[in-house]
Motif scaffolding. Structure first.
Motif, PDB file in Angstrom:
ATOM      1  N   ALA A  85      18.019 -33.992 -19.366  1.00  0.00           N
ATOM      2  CA  ALA A  85      19.403 -34.345 -19.058  1.00  0.00           C
ATOM      3  C   ALA A  85      19.979 -33.371 -18.039  1.00  0.00           C
ATOM      4  O   ALA A  85      19.716 -32.169 -18.097  1.00  0.00           O
ATOM      5  CB  ALA A  85      20.241 -34.329 -20.330  1.00  0.00           C
ATOM      6  N   ASN A  86      20.771 -33.886 -17.133  1.00  0.00           N
ATOM      7  CA  ASN A  86      21.441 -33.034 -16.150  1.00  0.00           C
ATOM      8  C   ASN A  86      22.733 -32.515 -16.780  1.00  0.00           C
ATOM      9  O   ASN A  86      23.747 -33.207 -16.825  1.00  0.00           O
ATOM     10  CB  ASN A  86      21.747 -33.826 -14.878  1.00  0.00           C
ATOM     11  CG  ASN A  86      22.283 -32.941 -13.768  1.00  0.00           C
ATOM     12  OD1 ASN A  86      22.466 -31.739 -13.955  1.00  0.00           O
ATOM     13  ND2 ASN A  86      22.532 -33.519 -12.610  1.00  0.00           N
ATOM     14  N   VAL A  87      22.693 -31.296 -17.275  1.00  0.00           N
ATOM     15  CA  VAL A  87      23.852 -30.744 -17.992  1.00  0.00           C
ATOM     16  C   VAL A  87      24.793 -29.973 -17.075  1.00  0.00           C
ATOM     17  O   VAL A  87      25.879 -29.579 -17.483  1.00  0.00           O
ATOM     18  CB  VAL A  87      23.390 -29.832 -19.147  1.00  0.00           C
ATOM     19  CG1 VAL A  87      22.537 -30.610 -20.135  1.00  0.00           C
ATOM     20  CG2 VAL A  87      22.634 -28.618 -18.622  1.00  0.00           C
ATOM     21  N   GLN A  88      24.404 -29.753 -15.845  1.00  0.00           N
ATOM     22  CA  GLN A  88      25.224 -28.949 -14.932  1.00  0.00           C
ATOM     23  C   GLN A  88      26.653 -29.474 -14.789  1.00  0.00           C
ATOM     24  O   GLN A  88      27.608 -28.677 -14.818  1.00  0.00           O
ATOM     25  CB  GLN A  88      24.563 -28.881 -13.559  1.00  0.00           C
ATOM     26  CG  GLN A  88      25.372 -28.085 -12.536  1.00  0.00           C
ATOM     27  CD  GLN A  88      24.712 -28.075 -11.157  1.00  0.00           C
ATOM     28  OE1 GLN A  88      23.529 -28.352 -11.031  1.00  0.00           O
ATOM     29  NE2 GLN A  88      25.494 -27.786 -10.145  1.00  0.00           N
ATOM     30  N   PRO A  89      26.854 -30.804 -14.632  1.00  0.00           N
ATOM     31  CA  PRO A  89      28.232 -31.292 -14.475  1.00  0.00           C
ATOM     32  C   PRO A  89      29.124 -30.975 -15.662  1.00  0.00           C
ATOM     33  O   PRO A  89      30.337 -30.838 -15.517  1.00  0.00           O
ATOM     34  CB  PRO A  89      28.044 -32.807 -14.315  1.00  0.00           C
ATOM     35  CG  PRO A  89      26.657 -32.958 -13.771  1.00  0.00           C
ATOM     36  CD  PRO A  89      25.866 -31.885 -14.452  1.00  0.00           C
ATOM     37  N   MET A  90      28.548 -30.834 -16.858  1.00  0.00           N
ATOM     38  CA  MET A  90      29.358 -30.557 -18.042  1.00  0.00           C
ATOM     39  C   MET A  90      29.890 -29.134 -18.067  1.00  0.00           C
ATOM     40  O   MET A  90      30.829 -28.818 -18.795  1.00  0.00           O
ATOM     41  CB  MET A  90      28.527 -30.815 -19.296  1.00  0.00           C
ATOM     42  CG  MET A  90      28.347 -32.285 -19.563  1.00  0.00           C
ATOM     43  SD  MET A  90      27.227 -32.516 -20.933  1.00  0.00           S
ATOM     44  CE  MET A  90      25.734 -32.811 -20.049  1.00  0.00           C
ATOM     45  N   LEU A  91      29.271 -28.262 -17.284  1.00  0.00           N
ATOM     46  CA  LEU A  91      29.688 -26.867 -17.260  1.00  0.00           C
ATOM     47  C   LEU A  91      30.920 -26.647 -16.383  1.00  0.00           C
ATOM     48  O   LEU A  91      31.473 -25.558 -16.346  1.00  0.00           O
ATOM     49  CB  LEU A  91      28.528 -25.992 -16.761  1.00  0.00           C
ATOM     50  CG  LEU A  91      27.215 -26.110 -17.548  1.00  0.00           C
ATOM     51  CD1 LEU A  91      26.141 -25.243 -16.922  1.00  0.00           C
ATOM     52  CD2 LEU A  91      27.431 -25.741 -19.014  1.00  0.00           C
ATOM     53  N   GLN A  92      31.342 -27.695 -15.683  1.00  0.00           N
ATOM     54  CA  GLN A  92      32.482 -27.559 -14.777  1.00  0.00           C
ATOM     55  C   GLN A  92      33.807 -27.459 -15.521  1.00  0.00           C
ATOM     56  O   GLN A  92      34.779 -26.935 -15.005  1.00  0.00           O
ATOM     57  CB  GLN A  92      32.522 -28.747 -13.808  1.00  0.00           C
ATOM     58  CG  GLN A  92      31.293 -28.860 -12.919  1.00  0.00           C
ATOM     59  CD  GLN A  92      31.337 -30.102 -12.045  1.00  0.00           C
ATOM     60  OE1 GLN A  92      32.390 -30.463 -11.532  1.00  0.00           O
ATOM     61  NE2 GLN A  92      30.212 -30.759 -11.875  1.00  0.00           N
ATOM     62  N   ASN A  93      33.870 -28.025 -16.726  1.00  0.00           N
ATOM     63  CA  ASN A  93      35.064 -27.933 -17.552  1.00  0.00           C
ATOM     64  C   ASN A  93      36.299 -28.450 -16.811  1.00  0.00           C
ATOM     65  O   ASN A  93      37.345 -27.786 -16.762  1.00  0.00           O
ATOM     66  CB  ASN A  93      35.294 -26.480 -18.002  1.00  0.00           C
ATOM     67  CG  ASN A  93      36.240 -26.383 -19.183  1.00  0.00           C
ATOM     68  OD1 ASN A  93      36.355 -27.315 -19.964  1.00  0.00           O
ATOM     69  ND2 ASN A  93      36.928 -25.252 -19.298  1.00  0.00           N
ATOM     70  N   LEU A  94      36.169 -29.639 -16.253  1.00  0.00           N
ATOM     71  CA  LEU A  94      37.276 -30.234 -15.513  1.00  0.00           C
ATOM     72  C   LEU A  94      38.344 -30.735 -16.473  1.00  0.00           C
ATOM     73  O   LEU A  94      38.059 -31.057 -17.624  1.00  0.00           O
ATOM     74  CB  LEU A  94      36.760 -31.388 -14.648  1.00  0.00           C
ATOM     75  CG  LEU A  94      35.795 -30.999 -13.526  1.00  0.00           C
ATOM     76  CD1 LEU A  94      35.190 -32.231 -12.876  1.00  0.00           C
ATOM     77  CD2 LEU A  94      36.501 -30.133 -12.484  1.00  0.00           C
ATOM     78  N   PRO A  95      39.581 -30.818 -16.028  1.00  0.00           N
ATOM     79  CA  PRO A  95      40.667 -31.283 -16.910  1.00  0.00           C
ATOM     80  C   PRO A  95      40.394 -32.689 -17.423  1.00  0.00           C
ATOM     81  O   PRO A  95      39.820 -33.523 -16.718  1.00  0.00           O
ATOM     82  CB  PRO A  95      41.897 -31.261 -15.986  1.00  0.00           C
ATOM     83  CG  PRO A  95      41.544 -30.329 -14.889  1.00  0.00           C
ATOM     84  CD  PRO A  95      40.065 -30.452 -14.690  1.00  0.00           C
ATOM     85  N   GLN A  96      40.831 -32.943 -18.653  1.00  0.00           N
ATOM     86  CA  GLN A  96      40.633 -34.253 -19.248  1.00  0.00           C
ATOM     87  C   GLN A  96      41.325 -35.317 -18.407  1.00  0.00           C
ATOM     88  O   GLN A  96      42.483 -35.187 -18.030  1.00  0.00           O
ATOM     89  CB  GLN A  96      41.183 -34.276 -20.676  1.00  0.00           C
ATOM     90  CG  GLN A  96      40.903 -35.571 -21.412  1.00  0.00           C
ATOM     91  CD  GLN A  96      41.381 -35.510 -22.853  1.00  0.00           C
ATOM     92  OE1 GLN A  96      41.731 -34.447 -23.358  1.00  0.00           O
ATOM     93  NE2 GLN A  96      41.413 -36.638 -23.519  1.00  0.00           N
ATOM     94  N   GLY A  97      40.604 -36.393 -18.104  1.00  0.00           N
ATOM     95  CA  GLY A  97      41.155 -37.496 -17.334  1.00  0.00           C
ATOM     96  C   GLY A  97      40.971 -37.370 -15.836  1.00  0.00           C
ATOM     97  O   GLY A  97      41.100 -38.352 -15.102  1.00  0.00           O
TER      98      GLY A  97
END
Length: 492
Positions: free
Chosen positions: A432-444
């Motif tokens: 799985a490409n987990v890198q994008p999840m580490l960005q912690n972008l605001p919800q929505g």
């Protein structure tokens, strides 16, 4: 990953959610202690917040009741959670009002509730019971930990991942070599461009169809960019970073494909599809699928990116000898009025390879989705009972029962889906490409940004806007979205 795509996926049937409350004489009342074993003769009650009572008892309740006959079950519907525009907020409200012990969550709910400290860390329970995580597909556990900020707050009995389907007959007919495992996105798009495009009529032909659930023209661009390790926003720095030479190259390749027709432009109803009934001699089976999936099944696409549901439908079509298909709504373009009967499946010779990757990360791909994640409420006073239920729902016994009938992929490696002569390992091979999840972008923000970017990509593909201007507009307007989203969360 599960990248942002998974969180926005609208695939298949509505994902159910559940919460369990165990009270009375059940052990494990100390919420700070590690869960212990649940006595088979324990008396008490089990309050279940689930989408509907019938579905719960059919899938879990009857068997769990047989295991613990003295535990009284009560089911509370969670339909309102999913009718809410914000299922995360809806689940938070349910937690507060119903005080459940265990929860069945979507991936987005799991990630957000874990971030807010509302879920129980399963590490102690797993160690105490020696629960074998090695029996699970590694990327499933990796994804759960990534969405949990490095900790495991839940377990998922099944997962969905994508692969690249291809029609061998069409490749042979046009003398084009088959796609291969581990090919790059550039190679996949080049293969698609070699087919003579015909967009309309019974003999319509496309090189590459996007996932049937995709309605966003930016989605493929984002997927390719993330495969290369690119990000379009940095929450910590508060900046959008889409206007770069690397991103522009991806925009150009995909928009060129849209304009030529070698890559399908996502249909606006791709996420809802139609309720499709397969009518065979033995009766009918009904599924909800998008029109883009129908294109591949009817032999109008050389390649298609899709999940294992498409494999199941192709298998059913073959078994019924080319079933007739009736569509109640949102039918493919060649069905009149969006309903009625469309032509049968073609008996095509198909196979799958892994989703395309980037040479810089050849073992990693996006497209994995965990639709049903079981977790325990952090402040539960009945962790022993809740953990017992999690073990059952994610256990070997239930996995064996579901192996033959479920369209989703089992998270347990011993029950890998089988399809004679097909490269099924393609669904399991990549991490799985987990890198994008580490960005912690605001919800929505991801959803808002994707919608904005899609609008400008469509304009560029249709020739009503210059591509450079479109990218600059996405950069400028996207920056405004990010600044506002950060401010709403109280960040500077």
């Amino acid at each position: 990953m599960l990248n942002s795509q998974s969180k926005k996926a609208k695939a298949g049937a509505l994902v159910l959610a559940a919460a369990l409350t165990l009270t009375g004489c059940l052990p494990g009342g100390d919420k700070k202690s590690s869960p212990g074993g649940l006595d088979k003769d324990a008396q008490g009650s089990l309050k279940v917040a689930y989408f509907n009572e019938q579905a719960f008892f059919l899938q879990y309740g009857n068997a769990f009741q047989a295991m613990f006959p003295n535990v009284q079950l009560e089911v509370v519907s969670t339909e309102s959670v999913f009718s809410n525009e914000d299922p995360v907020a809806g689940m938070e409200k349910l937690l507060e009002e119903q005080q459940p012990d265990a929860l069945l969550l979507t991936q987005e709910q799991y990630a957000e509730l874990a971030k807010k400290g509302l879920l129980y860390d399963l590490d102690a329970a797993i160690k105490q019971d020696e629960f074998d995580l090695e029996a699970f597909v590694p990327s499933v556990i990796e994804l759960l930990k990534a969405e949990g900020g490095g900790k495991l707050y839940g377990l998922s009995p099944s997962f969905s991942s994508r692969a690249l389907y291809y029609n061998k007959d069409l490749f042979d007919q046009h003398g084009i070599p088959y796609p291969t495992d581990g090919m790059s996105w550039e190679e996949a798009m080049q293969l698609a461009a070699r087919f003579p495009v015909k967009k309309d009529g019974e003999d319509a032909l496309y090189g590459l169809f996007q996932p049937s659930q995709t309605t966003n023209a930016f989605e493929l661009i984002r997927t390719i960019g993330e495969a290369k390790g690119l990000s379009y926003a940095d929450a910590e720095a508060g900046t959008v970073t889409i206007d770069t030479p690397e991103w522009k190259g991806i925009f150009e390749a995909v928009v060129d494909g849209y304009q030529s027709g070698s890559i399908s432009m996502p249909s606006q109803d791709g996420g809802t599809g139609g309720r499709v009934a397969l009518m065979g001699a033995g009766g009918g089976r009904t599924f909800r699928i998008g029109g883009d999936s129908m294109r591949f099944m009817s032999g109008q696409a050389a390649m298609a990116i899709d999940d294992s549901m498409l494999m199941s439908l192709l298998g059913i079509g073959r078994q019924t000898g080319g079933a007739s298909v009736s569509v109640s709504a949102a039918a493919p373009a060649d069905a009149e009025g969006g309903k009625g009967e469309v032509r049968p499946f073609k008996d095509i010779d198909w196979d799958v390879v892994t989703l395309p990757v980037d040479p810089s990360q050849p073992d990693v791909a996006g497209g994995m989705l965990l639709e049903n994640i079981f977790a325990i409420r952090a402040s539960s006073e009945n962790t022993s009972a809740a953990w017992e239920f999690l073990k059952y729902a994610n256990g070997e016994q239930l996995a064996r029962t579901n192996a033959m009938s479920a369209t989703a992929l089992s998270s347990r490696t011993a029950f890998k889906k089988q399809e004679d002569g097909k490269n099924i390992d393609a669904f399991y091979a990549l991490e799985a490409n987990v890198q994008p999840m580490l960005q912690n972008l605001p919800q929505g923000f991801e959803e808002s940004f994707g919608k904005l970017a899609s609008e400008h990509v469509v304009q560029a593909a249709e020739g009503t806007a210059d591509l450079d201007e479109a990218i600059q507009a996405i950069q400028t307007q996207g920056q405004q979205l990010l600044t506002e989203a950060l401010a709403d969360e109280g960040q500077p």
